[in-house]
Design an enzyme around this catalytic site. Structure first.
Site, PDB file in Angstrom:
ATOM      1  N   CYS A 198      10.662   7.425 -46.353  1.00 54.18           N
ATOM      2  CA  CYS A 198      10.043   8.732 -46.152  1.00 54.18           C
ATOM      3  C   CYS A 198       9.651   8.890 -44.684  1.00 54.18           C
ATOM      4  O   CYS A 198       8.541   8.507 -44.284  1.00 54.18           O
ATOM      5  CB  CYS A 198       8.811   8.883 -47.040  1.00 54.18           C
ATOM      6  SG  CYS A 198       8.079  10.530 -46.988  1.00 54.18           S
ATOM      7  N   THR A 208      -4.775  23.717 -65.256  1.00 51.32           N
ATOM      8  CA  THR A 208      -3.955  24.740 -65.888  1.00 51.32           C
ATOM      9  C   THR A 208      -4.495  26.119 -65.532  1.00 51.32           C
ATOM     10  O   THR A 208      -5.699  26.292 -65.330  1.00 51.32           O
ATOM     11  CB  THR A 208      -3.910  24.588 -67.421  1.00 51.32           C
ATOM     12  OG1 THR A 208      -3.063  25.605 -67.973  1.00 51.32           O
ATOM     13  CG2 THR A 208      -5.291  24.698 -68.037  1.00 51.32           C
ATOM     14  N   TYR A 209      -3.589  27.062 -65.429  1.00 49.99           N
ATOM     15  CA  TYR A 209      -3.948  28.456 -65.244  1.00 49.99           C
ATOM     16  C   TYR A 209      -3.561  29.262 -66.476  1.00 49.99           C
ATOM     17  O   TYR A 209      -3.636  30.488 -66.469  1.00 49.99           O
ATOM     18  CB  TYR A 209      -3.241  29.033 -64.012  1.00 49.99           C
ATOM     19  CG  TYR A 209      -3.492  28.251 -62.744  1.00 49.99           C
ATOM     20  CD1 TYR A 209      -4.555  28.582 -61.908  1.00 49.99           C
ATOM     21  CD2 TYR A 209      -2.679  27.188 -62.390  1.00 49.99           C
ATOM     22  CE1 TYR A 209      -4.796  27.861 -60.743  1.00 49.99           C
ATOM     23  CE2 TYR A 209      -2.911  26.461 -61.234  1.00 49.99           C
ATOM     24  CZ  TYR A 209      -3.972  26.802 -60.411  1.00 49.99           C
ATOM     25  OH  TYR A 209      -4.209  26.085 -59.260  1.00 49.99           O
ATOM     26  N   THR A 237      -0.672  29.910 -67.573  1.00 51.11           N
ATOM     27  CA  THR A 237       0.481  30.770 -67.304  1.00 51.11           C
ATOM     28  C   THR A 237       1.741  29.920 -67.264  1.00 51.11           C
ATOM     29  O   THR A 237       1.681  28.708 -67.025  1.00 51.11           O
ATOM     30  CB  THR A 237       0.348  31.506 -65.958  1.00 51.11           C
ATOM     31  OG1 THR A 237       0.325  30.540 -64.896  1.00 51.11           O
ATOM     32  CG2 THR A 237      -0.926  32.341 -65.918  1.00 51.11           C
ATOM     33  N   THR A 260      -0.444  25.364 -72.189  1.00 55.76           N
ATOM     34  CA  THR A 260       0.584  24.458 -71.657  1.00 55.76           C
ATOM     35  C   THR A 260       0.259  22.994 -71.898  1.00 55.76           C
ATOM     36  O   THR A 260       0.915  22.115 -71.345  1.00 55.76           O
ATOM     37  CB  THR A 260       0.751  24.687 -70.142  1.00 55.76           C
ATOM     38  OG1 THR A 260      -0.493  24.382 -69.480  1.00 55.76           O
ATOM     39  CG2 THR A 260       1.146  26.122 -69.837  1.00 55.76           C
ATOM     40  N   GLU A 318       4.009  26.703 -59.764  1.00 57.01           N
ATOM     41  CA  GLU A 318       4.082  25.968 -61.028  1.00 57.01           C
ATOM     42  C   GLU A 318       4.941  24.715 -60.883  1.00 57.01           C
ATOM     43  O   GLU A 318       4.639  23.670 -61.473  1.00 57.01           O
ATOM     44  CB  GLU A 318       4.639  26.886 -62.115  1.00 57.01           C
ATOM     45  CG  GLU A 318       3.709  28.032 -62.467  1.00 57.01           C
ATOM     46  CD  GLU A 318       4.327  29.038 -63.414  1.00 57.01           C
ATOM     47  OE1 GLU A 318       3.637  29.461 -64.352  1.00 57.01           O
ATOM     48  OE2 GLU A 318       5.506  29.426 -63.206  1.00 57.01           O
TER      49      GLU A 318
END
Length: 525
Positions: free
Chosen positions: A84, A419-420, A422, A431, A496
């Protein structure tokens, strides 16, 4: 006894009042690491962003047993295991700024014997943590250049942090220009790849953008609104990110072929479904645009539609049938074996180490091998009921390295429970099933079983392309390309998808720490 799976069992929702999340911090941001591109991307999720920066700042700059030059050098060699360059070059600079010896930057042959002695643990944790033994800990803590147990724990925390952060850098498609630490900056609004060719050409000749501040929460909300109204042929990406081609001459799976599409479902043979790539780095934006347009128009060929996924989660939530211990064990082994048969998204021979990283890497051929194929190594599955983060790891790490357990615990909780409600622009979605499947699948890759979890849900919710992406991000992150990032979860917004990558980072981090802390406990007893 409560298990770690119970510790997170409610899959709760972190309240996300975004307008206050970024301003309610009770620490001085000037004391934290400067907001580089990686932390800007993490800024899509302000609550987790706070916990991430607090933890990283503490292990790099806070009170702890290791001197600063050791801390930054461990970051370098951890990132180097996954090739990396972004993190390697960033922490080379920080190492010098902290008063480190430039001689050490010549490579592993030029560092103190004490620091060199921990390299084998770095290698094992990065690729096959189940091979770590208490004898490795004993070897470090004996002799002239011995480590204290507190120093060992600090080193383990640092190594696992930067191994998993390397996974995040690559899985988000973020790459580092090798002509210094300058890197493309995240825009306040994402670029669209559907721009005319003339605009693309103009952008290529334009001066580099000036560094932008951390994506504000207000702008993040604007991004979300824009992505929900973006035409399907204009796939948004994370600002300006350079296309990582994974090495010259390498071929990539072509997910646009019908053969690939047929292999991308949850069933079928475990073949790669790979075809010749549609060009390498010289293909330019046009080829990528065509690929992304096709991906957007054919979401089900690349996995599963959001609506279908939501329906599967609903059915699983309503199905409360109890499984026997034997059945749960069988389903875990089934997922474990399927994972072993699953190729990385970019199969093929390993790319030669870049010359600016190779001097930090020893035994480059030591890479991930599937836990299910451990064979003669005679390693048992790591069962959470026997050693969990909540019941064992947290108290051990906090006892040997004051306060770090609290920082890690809050960071793990934030990543797991975030979490939202959505998904792909659809609101009021539970979710929890999807998030738990991702977390437990990641740890399954490392041979860790959550005993009361039904791994049959993994096959219901995580389709083949997503499994391939997760496995590559965890085990071979250097092979991830921007194309790979855009080929999975094509109906989800960038924020997301970053959320999924945060779970990859944190579940992997916790998995490495569980193996490390278990062996320290065995050594102590």
């Amino acid at each position: 006894m409560s298990y770690a799976v119970d510790y997170f069992a409610d899959m709760g929702q972190i309240s996300q009042d975004c307008s206050s999340a970024a301003t309610s911090t009770d620490f001085d941001m000037d004391d934290l690491d400067d907001l580089d591109q990686v932390t800007q991307v993490i800024g899509y999720h302000p609550h987790f962003h706070d916990h991430f920066l607090r933890t990283q700042n503490f292990i790099m700059k806070g009170d702890g047993p290791l001197p600063n030059d050791y801390r930054y050098y461990l970051a370098i060699i951890a990132a180097a295991r996954h090739q990396c360059p972004y993190l390697v070059k960033r922490y080379e600079k920080e190492f010098i700024n902290q008063g480190g010896s430039s001689e050490w930057l010549r490579g592993l042959d030029h560092i103190p014997d004490k620091l060199r002695a921990i390299y084998d643990i770095n290698k094992i944790l990065a690729h096959r943590p189940w091979l770590l033994r208490k004898e490795h800990i004993e070897l470090l803590t004996k002799g002239i250049n011995s480590w204290s147990l507190s120093e060992v724990v600090h080193a383990m925390v640092l190594l696992s942090h930067f191994h998993s952060l390397s996974s995040f850098v690559f899985s988000c498609g973020l790459t580092q220009k090798l002509d210094g630490l300058s890197s493309p900056k995240l825009k306040s609004a994402p670029a669209t790849l559907g721009a005319p060719a003339t605009a693309t050409a103009a952008a290529a000749t334009a001066p580099p953008p000036q560094p932008q501040p951390l994506l504000s929460v207000a702008n993040a909300a604007t991004v979300v609104r824009q992505t929900t109204t973006t035409p399907v042929h204009q796939k948004t990406v994370l600002g300006e990110i350079s296309l990582n081609t994974g090495g010259a001459g390498g071929t990539k799976p072509d997910y646009n072929t019908q053969n690939a599409a047929s292999n991308n479902g949850s069933g079928g043979a475990p073949g790669d479904g790979a075809g010749p790539a549609a060009g390498g780095g010289g293909a330019g934006a046009a080829a990528l645009n065509g690929y992304l347009a096709t991906a957007q128009q054919l979401p089900q060929q690349h996995g599963i539609s959001v609506e279908a996924l939501m329906e599967r989660m609903k059915v699983l939530s309503q199905n409360q049938d109890e499984c026997s211990e034997a059945e749960l064990s069988s389903r875990f082994k089934n997922v474990e074996m399927q994972t072993a048969e699953l190729a990385a998204v970019t199969p093929g021979p390993a790319v030669a180490l870049p010359p600016n990283i190779s001097h930090y890497v020893d035994d480059a051929n030591f890479i991930y091998q599937d836990f299910a194929r451990r064979g003669a190594e005679n390693v048992n599955t790591f069962r959470i009921q026997d050693y969990s983060w909540e019941d064992h790891g947290y108290s051990l790490v906090d006892g040997l390295y004051n306060d770090v357990g609290t920082y890690l615990d809050e960071k793990f909780r934030s990543a797991y429970n975030l979490t939202y409600c959505t998904m792909g622009g659809i609101k009021n979605v539970d979710t929890s099933k999807f998030r738990r499947a991702i977390w437990n699948y990641i740890q399954c890759i490392y041979g860790i079983r959550h005993d009361d979890y039904d791994y049959g849900e993994v096959n219901q919710l995580l389709v083949r392309p997503l499994k391939m992406f997760i496995k590559t991000a965890c085990c071979f992150p250097e092979r991830i390309t921007t194309k790979d990032y855009d080929s999975v979860l094509v109906e989800l917004q960038d924020s997301e998808k970053v959320h999924v990558n945060l779970m990859i980072m944190e579940a992997r981090n916790q998995a490495e720490l569980l193996y490390a802390l278990r062996e320290i406990m065995r050594y102590m007893t």
